[in-house]
Write a protein that holds these residues in place. Structure first.
Motif, PDB file in Angstrom:
ATOM      1  N   ALA A 228       0.844  -1.192   0.000  1.00  0.00           N
ATOM      2  CA  ALA A 228       0.000   0.000   0.000  1.00  0.00           C
ATOM      3  C   ALA A 228       0.880   1.244   0.000  1.00  0.00           C
ATOM      4  N   PRO A 229       1.703   1.417  -1.072  1.00  0.00           N
ATOM      5  CA  PRO A 229       2.535   2.615  -1.139  1.00  0.00           C
ATOM      6  C   PRO A 229       1.716   3.880  -1.361  1.00  0.00           C
ATOM      7  N   LEU A 230       0.472   3.714  -1.816  1.00  0.00           N
ATOM      8  CA  LEU A 230      -0.524   4.783  -1.896  1.00  0.00           C
ATOM      9  C   LEU A 230      -1.830   4.211  -1.375  1.00  0.00           C
ATOM     10  N   PRO A 231      -2.634   4.987  -0.690  1.00  0.00           N
ATOM     11  CA  PRO A 231      -3.883   4.458  -0.134  1.00  0.00           C
ATOM     12  C   PRO A 231      -4.803   3.923  -1.223  1.00  0.00           C
ATOM     13  N   GLY A 232      -5.306   2.705  -1.029  1.00  0.00           N
ATOM     14  CA  GLY A 232      -6.299   2.127  -1.930  1.00  0.00           C
ATOM     15  C   GLY A 232      -5.749   1.596  -3.239  1.00  0.00           C
ATOM     16  N   ILE A 233      -4.440   1.584  -3.433  1.00  0.00           N
ATOM     17  CA  ILE A 233      -3.874   1.144  -4.703  1.00  0.00           C
ATOM     18  C   ILE A 233      -4.011  -0.366  -4.853  1.00  0.00           C
ATOM     19  N   THR A 234      -4.293  -0.829  -6.086  1.00  0.00           N
ATOM     20  CA  THR A 234      -4.362  -2.257  -6.387  1.00  0.00           C
ATOM     21  C   THR A 234      -3.457  -2.561  -7.578  1.00  0.00           C
ATOM     22  N   LEU A 235      -2.906  -3.771  -7.594  1.00  0.00           N
ATOM     23  CA  LEU A 235      -2.033  -4.231  -8.673  1.00  0.00           C
ATOM     24  C   LEU A 235      -2.545  -5.564  -9.179  1.00  0.00           C
ATOM     25  N   ASN A 236      -2.837  -5.636 -10.478  1.00  0.00           N
ATOM     26  CA  ASN A 236      -3.210  -6.903 -11.097  1.00  0.00           C
ATOM     27  C   ASN A 236      -1.931  -7.704 -11.334  1.00  0.00           C
ATOM     28  N   THR A 237      -1.793  -8.838 -10.663  1.00  0.00           N
ATOM     29  CA  THR A 237      -0.546  -9.593 -10.720  1.00  0.00           C
ATOM     30  C   THR A 237      -0.307 -10.250 -12.080  1.00  0.00           C
ATOM     31  N   SER A 238      -1.346 -10.335 -12.909  1.00  0.00           N
ATOM     32  CA  SER A 238      -1.200 -10.958 -14.226  1.00  0.00           C
ATOM     33  C   SER A 238      -0.905  -9.946 -15.328  1.00  0.00           C
ATOM     34  N   THR A 239      -1.423  -8.721 -15.196  1.00  0.00           N
ATOM     35  CA  THR A 239      -1.284  -7.731 -16.257  1.00  0.00           C
ATOM     36  C   THR A 239      -0.412  -6.550 -15.871  1.00  0.00           C
ATOM     37  N   GLY A 240      -0.142  -6.373 -14.573  1.00  0.00           N
ATOM     38  CA  GLY A 240       0.626  -5.218 -14.133  1.00  0.00           C
ATOM     39  C   GLY A 240      -0.163  -3.928 -14.107  1.00  0.00           C
ATOM     40  N   GLN A 241      -1.487  -4.017 -14.105  1.00  0.00           N
ATOM     41  CA  GLN A 241      -2.326  -2.823 -14.118  1.00  0.00           C
ATOM     42  C   GLN A 241      -2.469  -2.262 -12.702  1.00  0.00           C
ATOM     43  N   LEU A 242      -2.167  -0.961 -12.539  1.00  0.00           N
ATOM     44  CA  LEU A 242      -2.352  -0.255 -11.273  1.00  0.00           C
ATOM     45  C   LEU A 242      -3.617   0.588 -11.341  1.00  0.00           C
TER      46      LEU A 242
END
Length: 537
Positions: A228-242
């Motif tokens: 959580a380097p920014l609040p609420g951030i998500t990372l798709n582990t398959s596509t690299g989408q933030l």
């Protein structure tokens, strides 16, 4: 490793007061390509804040492993004596960036410095590590405690046991994104992979270094963390989408690792990491939106909005559309589709929306996993809005039974060779029934549940093989073995003639049928020497 730069420059930007005390390095990453067995051209990308001090013509890097270490290697700056400006500014504003202007009202400017060199990684080892480091991060970073006292370390790893000539993934997306406070951010790292390996993305701790040169992780400000380097951030582990909505202005460090795995065996081949900063500013421009595949036609399956599954030989087409909420903005898209899908017909039309149309026929030998990325930007000034996304084309092999063959009836065997799958079952479509009992007088097939059976059918037989491939693609194929009856070829009796005479030769076969004949002319020079033949047909 030696600390290179310790100077901190203080600048004043009237339009964004939080971007003060900027130093030189804002982020970076590695990549490597194989140019021979265990020989690699390595590339170090460094992103420099133009308000800070410059970078040198060379950079010292280390290569280490449990199997042995290399001496320090010097990488050389490409593209002349300076970096290339990669500022997120519209063209009319570039002259007023800190890369080109010393004005106190200059806009933020960024340069990319690319350093390369060739290295032989010997001995072979399953965990080579390449590393570059510098002394200090920006004082303006908000999610790291005492950022000016934190070093910056960029690592990458390589498993030369798994593959002695592997190419790493590489990042292509905008390196230091400037995004608007309280607006949804869609950011993709734009990773390309030349070998068809699958990529897994993960948040990792940014790495720092002590004065003694010991690697450590940064100290997060309470409320921030690795994932959580920014609040609420998500990372798709398959596509690299933030995905995230930034609520606080300032600079935020994010470190994401992309690891590649062999698509067939699942073995880890190497990892690269991009350590960058997101700069959150107060702005009103709405960035372009991104959509998934649309207008999909042809053969194949649209698995989801960002994944298509097709078979070898399939032809299909699709559109990618990128509208902008601001109706007067013009959107431009860039992509690595042409490199990932060789031979694709691509039409890229700027506008609002920008539209990319792709028509492709999958080729034999295409990797199973093909990921491409698209980065789009509008033309807002002074800072344009950006969005990026990743898409996947999965190519599945079809089952193939091999070419038709001919054998001599009853005395000859031939081997079949099925491909496309891991489990195969053979049966007869027409012709001699299968007999796999070696003691049987009608024994004609070595196995039915294998990829490469030996066969000797009594009559012309068409075999059909079924594999365990997904029925998305062809999972059956046929092969015909023509069983030719035995015969005796005759060229007539021997005849003695004079050297000046000629005669007509005739040949025949002992059974009816259409035959092709080839004659070889041997000339006896002596009782024990025969001249090489001449062939007539």
């Amino acid at each position: 490793m030696k600390a290179f730069f310790k100077t901190v420059l203080i600048i004043a930007l009237a339009w964004v007061p939080q971007l003060t005390q900027a130093t030189h390095i804002a982020g970076g990453d590695w990549s490597y390509i194989c140019i021979g067995p265990n020989t690699y051209e390595v590339t170090l990308n460094l992103f420099r804040d133009c308000a800070g001090i410059g970078l040198g013509a060379t950079q010292s890097v280390s290569f280490s492993s449990p199997c042995g270490n290399l001496p320090q290697v010097q990488l050389t700056l490409q593209n002349g004596t300076t970096g290339t400006e990669v500022s997120q500014l519209c063209p009319s504003s570039l002259a007023n960036s800190t890369c080109n202007s010393s004005s106190t009202n200059a806009l933020p400017g960024m340069q990319q410095y690319i350093y390369t060199g060739v290295v032989i990684l010997a001995p072979v080892c399953n965990s080579w590590t390449m590393q570059w480091s510098s002394c200090c991060r920006n004082n303006s970073i908000l999610n790291v405690a005492n950022p000016g006292g934190e070093g910056l370390v960029l690592p990458a790893t390589l498993n030369s046991v798994a593959d002695s000539c592997n190419n790493s993934p590489f990042f292509t997306a905008a390196p230091i994104p400037y995004v608007c406070q309280n607006q949804l951010v869609n950011y993709n790292f734009g990773v390309s992979e030349l070998d068809g390996d699958s990529i897994v993305y993960s948040f990792v701790d940014p790495i720092s270094t002590t004065n003694a040169g010991v690697n450590t992780t940064v100290n997060w400000v309470p409320g921030y963390s690795t994932t959580a380097p920014l609040p609420g951030i998500t990372l798709n582990t398959s596509t690299g989408q933030l995905l995230f909505i930034p609520t606080t202005q300032g600079n935020f460090v994010i470190s994401v690792m992309a690891c590649e795995y062999d698509y067939i065996t699942g073995e880890l081949k190497g990892c690269i990491t991009r350590d960058i900063q997101f700069v959150v500013i107060a702005c009103s421009n709405n960035p372009p939106l991104w959509e998934g595949f649309s207008n999909f036609t042809g053969t194949g399956i649209l698995v989801d909005s960002t994944t298509i599954e097709v078979c070898v030989g399939n032809n299909f087409s699709f559109d990618l559309s990128y509208p902008d909420p601001n109706p007067l903005d013009i959107v431009t898209a860039t992509s690595n589709i042409a490199n990932v899908l060789p031979g694709a017909i691509i039409t890229n039309t700027p506008g609002n929306p920008a539209i990319i149309h792709v028509d492709w026929t999958t080729q034999s030998g295409t990797p199973s996993f093909n990921s491409f990325s698209v980065s789009v930007s509008d033309d807002a000034c002074p800072i344009f809005g950006i969005t990026s996304a990743s898409y996947v084309i999965r190519v599945t092999a079809s089952t193939y039974a091999g070419l038709d063959k001919s054998i001599c009836e009853g005395i000859e065997w031939t081997q079949l060779n099925a491909q496309g799958g891991t489990i195969f079952d053979w049966s007869v479509l027409t012709g001699s029934p299968i007999d796999t009992v070696p003691t049987s007088p009608f024994f004609n097939m070595s196995c039915t549940h294998c990829a490469t059976p030996q066969v000797s059918p009594q009559t012309t037989t068409t075999y059909i093989v079924t594999s365990n491939l997904s029925t998305t693609c062809q999972n059956t194929d046929t092969v015909t073995i023509t069983s030719a009856p035995n015969y005796i070829a005759s060229s007539g009796p021997d005849t003695v003639i004079c050297t000046t005479d000629s005669m007509q030769l005739f040949s025949s076969a002992s059974i009816p049928g259409t035959f092709t004949y080839a004659w070889d002319n041997y000339i006896r020079i002596s009782n024990d020497t025969i001249q090489a033949p001449k062939t007539f047909s």
